[in-house]
Scaffold this active site. Structure first.
Site, PDB file in Angstrom:
ATOM      1  N   LYS A 170       8.612  -5.271  -0.789  1.00  0.00           N
ATOM      2  CA  LYS A 170       7.290  -5.723  -1.237  1.00  0.00           C
ATOM      3  C   LYS A 170       7.012  -7.153  -0.782  1.00  0.00           C
ATOM      4  O   LYS A 170       5.958  -7.448  -0.240  1.00  0.00           O
ATOM      5  CB  LYS A 170       7.171  -5.591  -2.756  1.00  0.00           C
ATOM      6  CG  LYS A 170       7.244  -4.131  -3.190  1.00  0.00           C
ATOM      7  CD  LYS A 170       6.618  -3.866  -4.518  1.00  0.00           C
ATOM      8  CE  LYS A 170       6.575  -2.359  -4.773  1.00  0.00           C
ATOM      9  NZ  LYS A 170       7.915  -1.713  -4.754  1.00  0.00           N
ATOM     10  N   ARG A 208       1.190   5.808   5.167  1.00  0.00           N
ATOM     11  CA  ARG A 208       2.520   5.486   5.682  1.00  0.00           C
ATOM     12  C   ARG A 208       2.452   5.499   7.208  1.00  0.00           C
ATOM     13  O   ARG A 208       2.184   6.530   7.807  1.00  0.00           O
ATOM     14  CB  ARG A 208       3.532   6.512   5.157  1.00  0.00           C
ATOM     15  CG  ARG A 208       4.887   6.519   5.886  1.00  0.00           C
ATOM     16  CD  ARG A 208       5.579   5.168   5.893  1.00  0.00           C
ATOM     17  NE  ARG A 208       5.728   4.578   4.576  1.00  0.00           N
ATOM     18  CZ  ARG A 208       6.730   4.845   3.750  1.00  0.00           C
ATOM     19  NH1 ARG A 208       7.672   5.699   4.099  1.00  0.00           N
ATOM     20  NH2 ARG A 208       6.792   4.245   2.579  1.00  0.00           N
ATOM     21  N   ARG A 241      -1.196   6.251  -8.549  1.00  0.00           N
ATOM     22  CA  ARG A 241      -0.175   6.039  -7.528  1.00  0.00           C
ATOM     23  C   ARG A 241      -0.173   7.159  -6.488  1.00  0.00           C
ATOM     24  O   ARG A 241      -0.222   8.337  -6.845  1.00  0.00           O
ATOM     25  CB  ARG A 241       1.203   5.953  -8.182  1.00  0.00           C
ATOM     26  CG  ARG A 241       1.286   4.787  -9.155  1.00  0.00           C
ATOM     27  CD  ARG A 241       2.450   4.949 -10.095  1.00  0.00           C
ATOM     28  NE  ARG A 241       2.392   6.218 -10.821  1.00  0.00           N
ATOM     29  CZ  ARG A 241       3.400   6.731 -11.515  1.00  0.00           C
ATOM     30  NH1 ARG A 241       4.541   6.101 -11.576  1.00  0.00           N
ATOM     31  NH2 ARG A 241       3.263   7.887 -12.144  1.00  0.00           N
ATOM     32  N   ASP A 262       3.327   0.518   4.540  1.00  0.00           N
ATOM     33  CA  ASP A 262       2.340   1.109   3.632  1.00  0.00           C
ATOM     34  C   ASP A 262       1.063   0.305   3.768  1.00  0.00           C
ATOM     35  O   ASP A 262       1.080  -0.937   3.656  1.00  0.00           O
ATOM     36  CB  ASP A 262       2.806   1.044   2.175  1.00  0.00           C
ATOM     37  CG  ASP A 262       3.867   2.082   1.836  1.00  0.00           C
ATOM     38  OD1 ASP A 262       4.171   2.934   2.691  1.00  0.00           O
ATOM     39  OD2 ASP A 262       4.389   2.034   0.703  1.00  0.00           O
ATOM     40  N   GLU A 270       3.292  -2.826   1.839  1.00  0.00           N
ATOM     41  CA  GLU A 270       4.766  -2.775   1.808  1.00  0.00           C
ATOM     42  C   GLU A 270       5.321  -2.638   3.215  1.00  0.00           C
ATOM     43  O   GLU A 270       4.684  -2.047   4.086  1.00  0.00           O
ATOM     44  CB  GLU A 270       5.248  -1.534   1.025  1.00  0.00           C
ATOM     45  CG  GLU A 270       5.638  -1.785  -0.405  1.00  0.00           C
ATOM     46  CD  GLU A 270       6.461  -0.616  -0.949  1.00  0.00           C
ATOM     47  OE1 GLU A 270       7.554  -0.881  -1.463  1.00  0.00           O
ATOM     48  OE2 GLU A 270       6.020   0.545  -0.859  1.00  0.00           O
TER      49      GLU A 270
HETATM   50  N1  LIG Z   1      -3.172  -3.260  -4.399  1.00  0.00           N
HETATM   51  C1  LIG Z   1      -3.199  -1.990  -4.811  1.00  0.00           C
HETATM   52  N2  LIG Z   1      -4.373  -1.386  -5.127  1.00  0.00           N
HETATM   53  C2  LIG Z   1      -4.406  -0.110  -5.540  1.00  0.00           C
HETATM   54  N3  LIG Z   1      -3.314   0.656  -5.688  1.00  0.00           N
HETATM   55  C3  LIG Z   1      -2.125   0.118  -5.396  1.00  0.00           C
HETATM   56  C4  LIG Z   1      -1.992  -1.228  -4.930  1.00  0.00           C
HETATM   57  N4  LIG Z   1      -0.682  -1.473  -4.711  1.00  0.00           N
HETATM   58  C5  LIG Z   1      -0.021  -0.340  -5.034  1.00  0.00           C
HETATM   59  N5  LIG Z   1      -0.881   0.621  -5.449  1.00  0.00           N
HETATM   60  C6  LIG Z   1      -0.541   1.982  -5.899  1.00  0.00           C
HETATM   61  O1  LIG Z   1       0.825   2.045  -6.257  1.00  0.00           O
HETATM   62  C7  LIG Z   1       1.550   2.918  -5.394  1.00  0.00           C
HETATM   63  C8  LIG Z   1       2.912   2.335  -5.064  1.00  0.00           C
HETATM   64  O2  LIG Z   1       2.776   1.019  -4.557  1.00  0.00           O
HETATM   65  P1  LIG Z   1       3.770   0.357  -3.529  1.00  0.00           P
HETATM   66  O3  LIG Z   1       3.409  -1.085  -3.462  1.00  0.00           O
HETATM   67  O4  LIG Z   1       3.758   1.096  -2.247  1.00  0.00           O
HETATM   68  O5  LIG Z   1       5.192   0.457  -4.251  1.00  0.00           O
HETATM   69  P2  LIG Z   1       6.347   1.601  -4.227  1.00  0.00           P
HETATM   70  O6  LIG Z   1       5.918   2.651  -3.228  1.00  0.00           O
HETATM   71  O7  LIG Z   1       7.540   0.875  -3.780  1.00  0.00           O
HETATM   72  O8  LIG Z   1       6.458   2.085  -5.604  1.00  0.00           O
HETATM   73  C9  LIG Z   1       0.659   3.100  -4.179  1.00  0.00           C
HETATM   74  O9  LIG Z   1       0.830   4.390  -3.583  1.00  0.00           O
HETATM   75  C10 LIG Z   1      -0.731   2.962  -4.772  1.00  0.00           C
HETATM   76  O10 LIG Z   1      -1.164   4.194  -5.333  1.00  0.00           O
HETATM   77 MG   LIG Z   2       5.165   2.432  -1.301  1.00  0.00          MG
END
Ligand SMILES: Nc1ncnc2c1ncn2[C@@H]1O[C@H](COP(=O)(O)OP(=O)(O)O)[C@@H](O)[C@H]1O
Ligand SMILES: [Mg+2]
Length: 314
Positions: free
Chosen positions: A124, A209, A232, A272, A280
């Site tokens: 992150k 991705r 998510r 990401d 990410e």
């Molecule tokens: N800035 C953001 N705005 C809206 N949704 C977000 C944001 N950051 C993360 N998310 C949501 O959270 C999910 C996971 O976030 P991510 O930063 O990729 O962490 P990880 O995949 O490691 O859990 C993303 O797929 C998205 O749905």
């Molecule tokens: Mg992610």
């Protein structure tokens, strides 16, 4: 080539969708010998890093996808390449494995992704190196700073830096009646760093991705669309993966990051991207090969193994 994959137990891998299984099948079909070992089989002894390795032969049957074919204790440097494909948690044992792998590199082993680079990249926080592609974001421990950010941005996502798969992701609006408790829990009263990021409504079109293989983008990304009632997009949180061509902005991000990350020995990276923003930089064990391959016909695993062959020859 003789390849060693460091993996979770083979029986825990779901062959119908697992990226590592796709890699191993592609390697075998290009004439390479595949060996595997678990994280627990790594050891440093008599001045050398070795593994208890099992030779595997892959089948095309997802229900019964491998046959073991003999064990041997071998040094990591005796393989043509070692692929670290153990899934996180990125805990101290994971870091310890990267220390062992760094020692193996000093003995001449070729390890991908490069263990030093894996250790250096928080998936992150790595976005901090590329601020021009990043949505308004704060990383801090102090609850009052997190609150000030929520007041300014009005609608944010809070994330822990040390978990994945959508675990511990909170969407918080300024008027959320639980916001104090959420900040307290996330920041542990100021003892733990938290990432706060502006909420990106483009998530409705998916969390994209983008795969980089030796710095070059795979031409299709996988947009992971959150299921109804879920914020998510992670496949682990029930998201649906839809392959689509890269947008101009996706390409721009890939073209800037690709060469820099590849130069650090990051052979496979999963970016990401939500809307136009990088969220990410995944380096531990990026996935989505199968989904992209099945939907577009593009041979992602073949591209990966060819890139690996070129690295080992170089
Ligand atoms: N800035 C953001 N705005 C809206 N949704 C977000 C944001 N950051 C993360 N998310 C949501 O959270 C999910 C996971 O976030 P991510 O930063 O990729 O962490 P990880 O995949 O490691 O859990 C993303 O797929 C998205 O749905
Ligand atoms: Mg992610």
């Amino acid at each position: 080539m003789n390849l060693l994959f460091i993996i979770d137990p083979p029986d825990s891998l779901k062959a119908y969708k697992d990226t590592t299984v796709s890699m191993m099948r592609a390697a075998q079909s290009r004439g390479h010998a595949v060996h595997v070992c678990g994280q627990s089989g790594l050891a440093w002894h008599d001045g050398s890093v070795g593994a208890q390795a099992t030779r595997l032969r892959m089948t095309d049957n997802d229900e019964d996808w491998y046959r073991g074919d003999g064990h041997a204790q071998r040094s990591l440097a005796s393989f043509d390449a070692v692929l670290m494909r153990k899934d996180p948690p990125f805990d101290l044992e994971y870091v310890t494995s990267t220390w062992l792998l760094s020692a193996a590199v000093r003995e001449g082993a070729r390890v991908f992704n490069a263990p030093d680079a894996i250790r250096d990249h928080n998936e992150k926080l790595a976005i901090a190196e590329f601020p021009r592609f990043v949505a308004p974001t704060l990383v801090a421990r102090e609850p009052q700073r997190l609150h000030a950010f929520i007041d300014a941005q009005r609608d944010v996502v809070l994330k822990r830096l040390d978990v994945m798969g959508g675990e511990n992701i909170f969407r918080v609006r300024a008027d959320d009646p639980n916001r104090n408790v959420i900040v307290e829990l996330m920041a542990q009263g100021g003892a733990r760093s938290v990432m706060a990021q502006r909420y990106l409504p483009e998530i409705r079109d998916g969390d994209k991705r983008i795969l980089l293989i030796d710095g070059k983008p795979v031409p299709h990304c996988l947009a992971r669309i959150p299921k109804a009632g879920e914020s998510r997009g992670n496949l682990a949180a029930g998201g649906t993966g839809v392959a689509q061509p890269l947008s101009r902005r996706d390409r721009e991000i890939a073209e800037v990051l690709g060469p820099q990350l590849a130069a650090r020995g990051l052979l496979l990276v999963g970016l990401d991207v939500i809307g136009d923003f990088l969220t990410e930089v995944n380096v531990t064990s990026p996935t989505c090969f199968r989904e992209i391959q099945d939907q577009t016909g593009f041979d992602v695993a073949g591209m990966f193994v060819q890139a690996l062959e070129a690295k080992v020859k170089a």
